[in-house]
Design a protein around this motif. Sequence first.
Motif, short mmCIF file in Angstrom:
data_model
loop_
_atom_site.label_atom_id
_atom_site.label_comp_id
_atom_site.label_asym_id
_atom_site.label_seq_id
_atom_site.Cartn_x
_atom_site.Cartn_y
_atom_site.Cartn_z
N GLN A 49 -7.56 0.63 -7.01
CA GLN A 49 -6.37 1.01 -7.78
C GLN A 49 -5.19 1.14 -6.82
O GLN A 49 -5.35 1.57 -5.68
N VAL A 50 -4.02 0.74 -7.31
CA VAL A 50 -2.78 0.95 -6.57
C VAL A 50 -1.91 1.87 -7.42
O VAL A 50 -1.58 1.53 -8.55
N ASP A 51 -1.57 3.03 -6.89
CA ASP A 51 -0.73 3.99 -7.59
C ASP A 51 0.66 3.90 -6.98
O ASP A 51 0.94 4.52 -5.96
N ARG A 52 1.51 3.08 -7.59
CA ARG A 52 2.86 2.87 -7.05
C ARG A 52 3.72 4.12 -7.17
O ARG A 52 4.58 4.36 -6.33
N LYS A 53 3.48 4.92 -8.19
CA LYS A 53 4.27 6.14 -8.38
C LYS A 53 4.04 7.14 -7.24
O LYS A 53 4.98 7.68 -6.68
N LEU A 54 2.77 7.34 -6.88
CA LEU A 54 2.44 8.28 -5.80
C LEU A 54 2.29 7.58 -4.45
O LEU A 54 1.98 8.22 -3.45
N LYS A 55 2.51 6.26 -4.44
CA LYS A 55 2.48 5.45 -3.21
C LYS A 55 1.18 5.62 -2.44
O LYS A 55 1.17 6.03 -1.27
#
Length: 79
Positions: A49-55
């Motif tokens: 998973q890539v969580d762009r919001k939490l970087k």
Amino acid sequence: MKKERPVLDEQEWELIDLALYHSMADHEPVTIKLFDLYKEVLYKGIVMQVDRKLKRIKLRWSDDDWDWIEMSEIIAATY
């Protein structure tokens, strides 16, 4: 010997992004190099998973072991 954090340019970030994307899309391992002041730190796993919001990215080492890696700590990634 203490090291300085490298400054990554746009092209280097694109290569990191591409390696992370391919790992997640193909369920194949990626090798990630993290910044450390004193030693080389390499992790190998599959991006789940890539969580762009939490970087951050979720990197799986084995079927039941994973961890979140801060994007700001990544200085290289090879697929």
